[in-house]
Design a protein around this motif. Structure first.
Motif, mmCIF file in Angstrom:
data_model
loop_
_atom_site.group_PDB
_atom_site.id
_atom_site.type_symbol
_atom_site.label_atom_id
_atom_site.label_comp_id
_atom_site.label_asym_id
_atom_site.label_seq_id
_atom_site.Cartn_x
_atom_site.Cartn_y
_atom_site.Cartn_z
ATOM 1 N N ALA A 1 -1.743 11.503 -7.081
ATOM 2 C CA ALA A 1 -2.574 11.746 -8.263
ATOM 3 C C ALA A 1 -2.122 13.010 -8.980
ATOM 4 N N GLU A 2 -1.851 14.053 -8.222
ATOM 5 C CA GLU A 2 -1.386 15.291 -8.848
ATOM 6 C C GLU A 2 -0.046 15.067 -9.541
ATOM 7 N N ALA A 3 0.829 14.276 -8.940
ATOM 8 C CA ALA A 3 2.129 13.996 -9.544
ATOM 9 C C ALA A 3 1.981 13.311 -10.902
ATOM 10 N N HIS A 4 0.846 12.624 -11.094
ATOM 11 C CA HIS A 4 0.593 11.935 -12.366
ATOM 12 C C HIS A 4 -0.403 12.701 -13.236
ATOM 13 N N GLY A 5 -0.680 13.946 -12.866
ATOM 14 C CA GLY A 5 -1.567 14.776 -13.669
ATOM 15 C C GLY A 5 -3.014 14.346 -13.649
ATOM 16 N N ILE A 6 -3.426 13.706 -12.559
ATOM 17 C CA ILE A 6 -4.800 13.211 -12.454
ATOM 18 C C ILE A 6 -5.572 14.081 -11.471
ATOM 19 N N ALA A 7 -6.483 14.877 -11.993
ATOM 20 C CA ALA A 7 -7.304 15.744 -11.153
ATOM 21 C C ALA A 7 -8.462 14.948 -10.571
ATOM 22 N N TYR A 8 -8.893 15.336 -9.390
ATOM 23 C CA TYR A 8 -10.012 14.637 -8.778
ATOM 24 C C TYR A 8 -11.313 14.945 -9.512
ATOM 25 N N GLN A 9 -12.071 13.901 -9.764
ATOM 26 C CA GLN A 9 -13.432 14.005 -10.273
ATOM 27 C C GLN A 9 -14.303 13.068 -9.455
ATOM 28 N N GLN A 10 -15.548 13.445 -9.281
ATOM 29 C CA GLN A 10 -16.443 12.595 -8.506
ATOM 30 C C GLN A 10 -16.692 11.270 -9.223
ATOM 31 N N VAL A 11 -16.735 10.200 -8.437
ATOM 32 C CA VAL A 11 -16.983 8.870 -8.985
ATOM 33 C C VAL A 11 -18.108 8.212 -8.211
ATOM 34 N N ARG A 12 -18.841 7.361 -8.875
ATOM 35 C CA ARG A 12 -19.917 6.613 -8.234
ATOM 36 C C ARG A 12 -19.317 5.495 -7.385
ATOM 37 N N SER A 13 -19.861 5.306 -6.208
ATOM 38 C CA SER A 13 -19.355 4.249 -5.331
ATOM 39 C C SER A 13 -19.660 2.876 -5.920
ATOM 40 N N SER A 14 -18.765 1.933 -5.671
ATOM 41 C CA SER A 14 -18.996 0.569 -6.126
ATOM 42 C C SER A 14 -20.024 -0.112 -5.219
ATOM 43 N N ARG A 15 -20.471 -1.272 -5.627
ATOM 44 C CA ARG A 15 -21.495 -2.013 -4.878
ATOM 45 C C ARG A 15 -20.918 -2.763 -3.687
ATOM 46 N N TYR A 16 -19.608 -2.895 -3.634
ATOM 47 C CA TYR A 16 -18.932 -3.831 -2.730
ATOM 48 C C TYR A 16 -19.352 -3.682 -1.263
ATOM 49 N N ALA A 17 -19.065 -2.543 -0.656
ATOM 50 C CA ALA A 17 -19.348 -2.372 0.769
ATOM 51 C C ALA A 17 -20.845 -2.415 1.054
ATOM 52 N N LYS A 18 -21.625 -1.797 0.190
ATOM 53 C CA LYS A 18 -23.075 -1.769 0.384
ATOM 54 C C LYS A 18 -23.648 -3.177 0.397
ATOM 55 N N GLU A 19 -23.204 -4.012 -0.542
ATOM 56 C CA GLU A 19 -23.708 -5.375 -0.618
ATOM 57 C C GLU A 19 -23.246 -6.215 0.574
ATOM 58 N N LEU A 20 -22.024 -5.962 1.027
ATOM 59 C CA LEU A 20 -21.516 -6.698 2.180
ATOM 60 C C LEU A 20 -22.326 -6.364 3.434
ATOM 61 N N LEU A 21 -22.593 -5.072 3.634
ATOM 62 C CA LEU A 21 -23.312 -4.620 4.818
ATOM 63 C C LEU A 21 -24.793 -4.998 4.787
ATOM 64 N N ARG A 22 -25.289 -5.372 3.639
ATOM 65 C CA ARG A 22 -26.701 -5.751 3.516
ATOM 66 C C ARG A 22 -27.031 -6.982 4.355
ATOM 67 N N HIS A 23 -26.000 -7.757 4.707
ATOM 68 C CA HIS A 23 -26.210 -8.994 5.463
ATOM 69 C C HIS A 23 -26.034 -8.816 6.975
ATOM 70 N N VAL A 24 -25.866 -7.576 7.416
ATOM 71 C CA VAL A 24 -25.691 -7.305 8.848
ATOM 72 C C VAL A 24 -27.002 -7.545 9.595
ATOM 73 N N ARG A 25 -26.910 -8.196 10.746
ATOM 74 C CA ARG A 25 -28.100 -8.447 11.566
ATOM 75 C C ARG A 25 -28.642 -7.133 12.145
ATOM 76 N N THR A 26 -29.889 -7.137 12.548
ATOM 77 C CA THR A 26 -30.563 -5.888 12.934
ATOM 78 C C THR A 26 -30.833 -5.772 14.432
ATOM 79 N N HIS A 27 -30.200 -6.586 15.257
ATOM 80 C CA HIS A 27 -30.350 -6.456 16.699
ATOM 81 C C HIS A 27 -28.956 -6.361 17.325
ATOM 82 N N GLU A 28 -28.873 -5.589 18.396
ATOM 83 C CA GLU A 28 -27.598 -5.371 19.069
ATOM 84 C C GLU A 28 -27.349 -6.429 20.143
ATOM 85 N N PRO A 29 -26.093 -6.778 20.437
ATOM 86 C CA PRO A 29 -24.873 -6.214 19.832
ATOM 87 C C PRO A 29 -24.477 -6.884 18.515
#
Length: 260
Positions: free
Chosen positions: A135-163
């Protein structure tokens, strides 16, 4: 890595995923003005992958002292990403985990989880630093970004008992890593040469990561998990093919392209 080797790596990944990245996403991703968004989001994705692996180890595999050592390992990366603290260049001198992980005796899979996830964390944090370098090589400084919905939505379907909870989280991890790998390959032909080489270099480790997640899931479940893999595959494909108004590394079909 030559073209033949890349294609060989991608064959099982494409068989695992239930859909390919839509052409609309690739069209949006190759626009030069979207490169900063992709790199910044990719950076956060690498940290989140390391955090997810760390949480699995802390919850299921190690004693309290080892859990604290994991927190300390990731803290400088989290401070930079979420609080804009520190100089990212110092992260390149990180020597990694400072102590040996002590597995919990009450979990038969603890050592296997530690072995695979610690290696994954090391590689994800190295990739995190590499993204900052390119990123630095391309002159792109880090700025905070909002997380996408992808992982959150995927994990929403995880069962709630172990294992079952752990098994489902591991399957989700496999899909996230596999999709990342597929998108690296989709992006590479449309990027500047140095970035293309970088993304191709990530393919091998990312391909192994998704397989490690599945191997752990199968061993912990002690039974057939094909139905759960298919279940999450359907949800993952829905997220990738649905229209999405927030363009990110793992987003769906861009709304701007659909409207335009």
């Amino acid at each position: 890595m030559n073209l033949t080797a890349i294609e060989q790596l991608l064959i099982p990944i494409r068989q695992f995923l239930q859909c390919e990245t839509p052409d609309e996403w690739v069209k949006e991703a190759k626009k030069p003005e979207n490169l900063p968004v992709l790199l910044r989001d990719h950076l956060v994705c690498e940290l989140k992958a390391a955090q997810s692996a760390m949480l699995l180890i802390r919850r299921y595999a190690v004693d309290a002292a080892s859990a604290e050592a994991l927190l300390q390992w990731l803290e400088p990366y989290e401070a930079f990403t979420y609080r804009m603290e520190g100089d990212w260049r110092t992260l390149g001198r990180d020597k990694g985990l400072k102590r040996t992980m002590i597995p919990r005796e009450d979990k038969p899979y603890s050592q296997a989880l530690i072995d695979k996830m610690v290696l994954l964390i090391k590689e994800e944090l190295h990739h995190f630093y590499q993204v900052l370098v390119v990123a630095e090589a391309h002159g792109i400084a880090y700025q905070q970004v909002r997380s996408s919905r992808y992982a959150k939505e995927l994990l929403r379907h995880v069962r709630t008992h172990e294992p079952a909870t752990l098994v489902d989280k591991l399957i989700c991890g496999a899909y996230i890593e596999a999709r990342s790998c597929e998108r690296f390959a989709m992006l590479a032909p449309h990027l500047p040469a140095d970035l293309a080489d970088f993304y191709i270099s990530l393919l091998r480790s990312e391909a192994r990561h998704y397989q490690d997640y599945l191997t752990l899931a199968e061993s912990i479940a002690e039974g057939d998990i094909s139905a759960r893999i298919a279940y999450f595959g359907e949800h993952e494909a829905e997220l990738i093919t649905a229209f999405d108004d927030d363009f990110k590394f793992h987003s769906g079909r861009p709304q701007v392209t659909a409207a335009g």
